[in-house]
Design an enzyme around this catalytic site. Structure first.
Site, mmCIF file in Angstrom:
data_model
loop_
_atom_site.group_PDB
_atom_site.id
_atom_site.type_symbol
_atom_site.label_atom_id
_atom_site.label_comp_id
_atom_site.label_asym_id
_atom_site.label_seq_id
_atom_site.Cartn_x
_atom_site.Cartn_y
_atom_site.Cartn_z
ATOM 1 N N SER A 1 34.234 40.299 40.472
ATOM 2 C CA SER A 1 32.788 39.897 39.810
ATOM 3 C C SER A 1 31.761 39.809 40.826
ATOM 4 O O SER A 1 30.600 40.509 40.509
ATOM 5 C CB SER A 1 33.079 38.549 39.095
ATOM 6 O OG SER A 1 33.964 38.848 37.931
ATOM 7 N N SER B 1 30.225 35.633 27.168
ATOM 8 C CA SER B 1 30.702 36.795 28.062
ATOM 9 C C SER B 1 29.931 36.757 29.119
ATOM 10 O O SER B 1 28.560 37.030 28.863
ATOM 11 C CB SER B 1 30.789 37.889 27.170
ATOM 12 O OG SER B 1 30.531 39.188 27.986
ATOM 13 N N ASP C 1 40.445 35.627 32.538
ATOM 14 C CA ASP C 1 41.352 36.404 33.247
ATOM 15 C C ASP C 1 42.484 36.151 33.686
ATOM 16 O O ASP C 1 43.602 36.897 34.140
ATOM 17 C CB ASP C 1 40.603 37.048 34.497
ATOM 18 C CG ASP C 1 39.165 37.858 34.144
ATOM 19 O OD1 ASP C 1 39.293 38.497 32.829
ATOM 20 O OD2 ASP C 1 38.245 38.168 34.923
ATOM 21 N N ARG D 1 46.348 43.265 35.325
ATOM 22 C CA ARG D 1 46.525 41.869 35.366
ATOM 23 C C ARG D 1 48.076 41.813 34.787
ATOM 24 O O ARG D 1 48.778 40.753 35.135
ATOM 25 C CB ARG D 1 45.697 41.029 34.842
ATOM 26 C CG ARG D 1 44.272 41.090 35.250
ATOM 27 C CD ARG D 1 43.339 39.908 35.276
ATOM 28 N NE ARG D 1 42.037 40.211 35.655
ATOM 29 C CZ ARG D 1 41.611 40.174 37.159
ATOM 30 N NH1 ARG D 1 42.334 39.718 38.126
ATOM 31 N NH2 ARG D 1 40.361 40.457 37.298
HETATM 32 C C1 S3P Z 1 33.485 39.559 34.189
HETATM 33 C C2 S3P Z 1 33.336 38.868 32.856
HETATM 34 C C3 S3P Z 1 34.713 38.680 32.040
HETATM 35 C C4 S3P Z 1 35.748 38.950 32.718
HETATM 36 C C5 S3P Z 1 35.830 40.257 33.623
HETATM 37 C C6 S3P Z 1 34.650 40.101 34.701
HETATM 38 C C7 S3P Z 1 32.288 39.489 34.918
HETATM 39 O O1 S3P Z 1 34.456 39.669 31.146
HETATM 40 O O2 S3P Z 1 36.971 39.127 31.855
HETATM 41 O O3 S3P Z 1 37.062 40.414 34.413
HETATM 42 O O4 S3P Z 1 32.372 39.816 36.149
HETATM 43 O O5 S3P Z 1 31.190 39.271 34.530
HETATM 44 P P1 S3P Z 1 33.546 39.203 29.845
HETATM 45 O O6 S3P Z 1 32.325 39.148 30.063
HETATM 46 O O7 S3P Z 1 34.050 40.358 28.645
HETATM 47 O O8 S3P Z 1 34.385 37.971 29.069
#
Ligand code: S3P
Length: 456
Positions: free
Chosen positions: A37, A187, A343, A416
């Site tokens: 991220s 999200s 995740d 995953r």
């Molecule tokens: C992420 C947010 C999450 C996560 C993804 C990475 C990010 O997704 O599942 O692996 O880096 O902002 P969502 O925003 O769809 O929950």
């Protein structure tokens, strides 16, 4: 572990299958990739900042490479530095937000939802005609959640299936309209897309979310000189706001090790009867550390030590984690906790198969919108291994402990799931096989080599 080229047992296009045998002991310091991220954001924010940004230890998985490639296509110069296979250094020289331009063709986001949604937020405010596409998995993932707010801000966005699926076209322009948006599903990707578009809007953009999702975008914008405000609301809700027109400063930063990658080893160490594993410099941002706290609630022995590396300037807390063989008990995971450990739910389900009692994971429906339908994938894979698991709507129940028996599992080309079943193979009797193991390199390049390395 063996990777054999033979007809794919899952019947898909990829002929590779990995085999994992049980380990007598687990010891060592599994090498981790840089946080996925944070790596995406470091590259994207470097493209928005005027000057040269240095990024140390970014994740070198396929998703982050995809983002690096797109940043280049939009007009920044991206220099790949040293890589140890899992982590890489980048230098990004950019003319800044106003100097970026439309690409000369389709922007391919590969398998990466984070790339798609965050880049869409940037493109909404970048004058030009932009086309985003991705692989078969990404083409099935929901986009209405970003398309609606970006349209409300004034971007001209169209996508397949009534504006919900890739491919997507965006005609960006500036200034956008500042909006106040309440996310329907917690999200960080949606929040980040709107905040990035908000930088090109004519006033204060506000995002409200019912659960505080990962806040890397906010922290990283602040580290680059942008004022981002956060207000805590009733019941754990938060409101994040940013004023349009602020410029980003180019910075140098070190990316922490990925806690979502570390989670595989935390569970491996906790469920294996003879294990001690040390994970170095893991990012323990309060919005990412839920998996550590959930595992501890199950009885996992996880020690937190001060990390050798610290990057206080970037505002991301780090720690070394030591995990040892543990007696686990069942856990009840609430919908809010699912959002906080989104995740890590697949690997948490594996931990639950080894915990005494019945674990419940409630309100996990969002897992169906990931790289695969992860609820279906976990259910099928863990049932194949002999686990006592059932699904009722969006709730998962797992009764344990169960002695797992090695079997063929289907990763559904979801990184995953592939890594969850590989970790299961370390404690299952006999041989466990995993279809399309190469997909692990989406987030964790070299994962299977690290797995062999910890088999003491
Ligand atoms: C992420 C947010 C999450 C996560 C993804 C990475 C990010 O997704 O599942 O692996 O880096 O902002 P969502 O925003 O769809 O929950």
């Amino acid at each position: 572990m063996t990777i054999q080229a033979r007809p794919n047992m899952a019947g898909g296009a990829n002929p590779d299958v990995a085999g994992v045998r049980p380990a007598a002991r687990l010891r060592g310091r599994p090498g981790l990739p840089g946080d996925k991220s944070i790596s995406h954001r470091a590259l994207l924010l470097a493209a928005l900042a005027d000057g040269t940004s240095a990024i140390h230890g970014a994740g070198d998985g396929a998703d982050v490479r995809t983002t690096a490639h797109l940043v280049e296509r939009l007009g920044a110069t991206v220099e790949r530095g040293r890589s140890d296979g899992r982590r890489i250094d980048y230098r990004v020289a950019s003319p800044g937000i106003a100097g970026l331009h439309e690409a000369d063709g389709i922007l391919d986001c590969g398998n990466s939802g984070t790339t798609t949604r965050l880049v869409a937020g940037i493109l909404a405010g970048l004058p030009g005609y932009h086309v985003l596409d991705g692989d078969d998995s990404l083409r099935r993932r929901p986009l209405a959640r970003i398309i609606e707010p970006l349209r409300e801000m004034g971007a001209d966005v169209h996508a397949r299936r009534s504006n919900s699926l890739l491919p997507m076209t965006l005609v960006g322009h500036t200034p956008l309209r500042a909006i106040e948006h309440r996310t329907a599903v917690p999200s960080a990707q949606v929040k980040s897309a709107i905040l990035l578009a908000g930088l090109r809007a004519d006033g204060l953009t506000i995002v409200r979310e019912s659960v505080a999702t990962r806040d890397h975008t906010e922290r990283m914008l602040r580290a680059r000189g942008v004022a981002v405000h956060r207000a805590g609301l009733e019941g754990g809700a938060v409101a994040i706001s940013v004023e349009g027109g602020q410029a980003l400063r180019a910075v140098g930063e070190t990316v922490p090790a990925d806690p979502s990658a570390a989670a595989f080893w935390l569970v491996a160490g906790a469920i294996h009867p003879d294990a001690e594993l040390t994970l170095a410099d893991v990012g323990l941002n309060p919005t990412r550390r839920a998996i550590v706290d959930l595992l501890r609630r199950m009885g996992a022995v996880i020690e937190e030590r001060a990390a050798a590396v610290a990057d206080p300037e970037m505002g991301e807390p780090l720690a070394d984690l030591v995990v040892r063989s543990s007696e686990l008990r069942a856990i009840d995971v609430s919908p809010v906790e699912v959002a906080q450990a989104i995740d890590e739910i697949p690997i948490l389900c594996l931990a639950a198969t080894q915990a005494r009692g019945t674990s419940t994971i409630r309100g996990a429906g969002e897992l169906r919108a990931k790289e695969s339908d992860r609820i279906a994938g976990i259910l099928a894979g863990l049932l194949a291994l002999g686990a006592d698991i059932s699904v009722d709507g969006d709730d998962i129940s797992i009764h344990g402990p169960t002695a797992l028996i090695g079997a063929p599992t289907d990763s559904r080309s979801d990184h995953r799931l592939a890594m969850t079943f590989a970790i299961a193979g370390l404690i299952a009797s006999g041989a466990t096989t995993i279809s399309d193991p190469g997909c692990a390199s989406i987030s964790y390049p070299g994962f299977f080599a690290v797995l062999e390395g910890v088999r003491a």
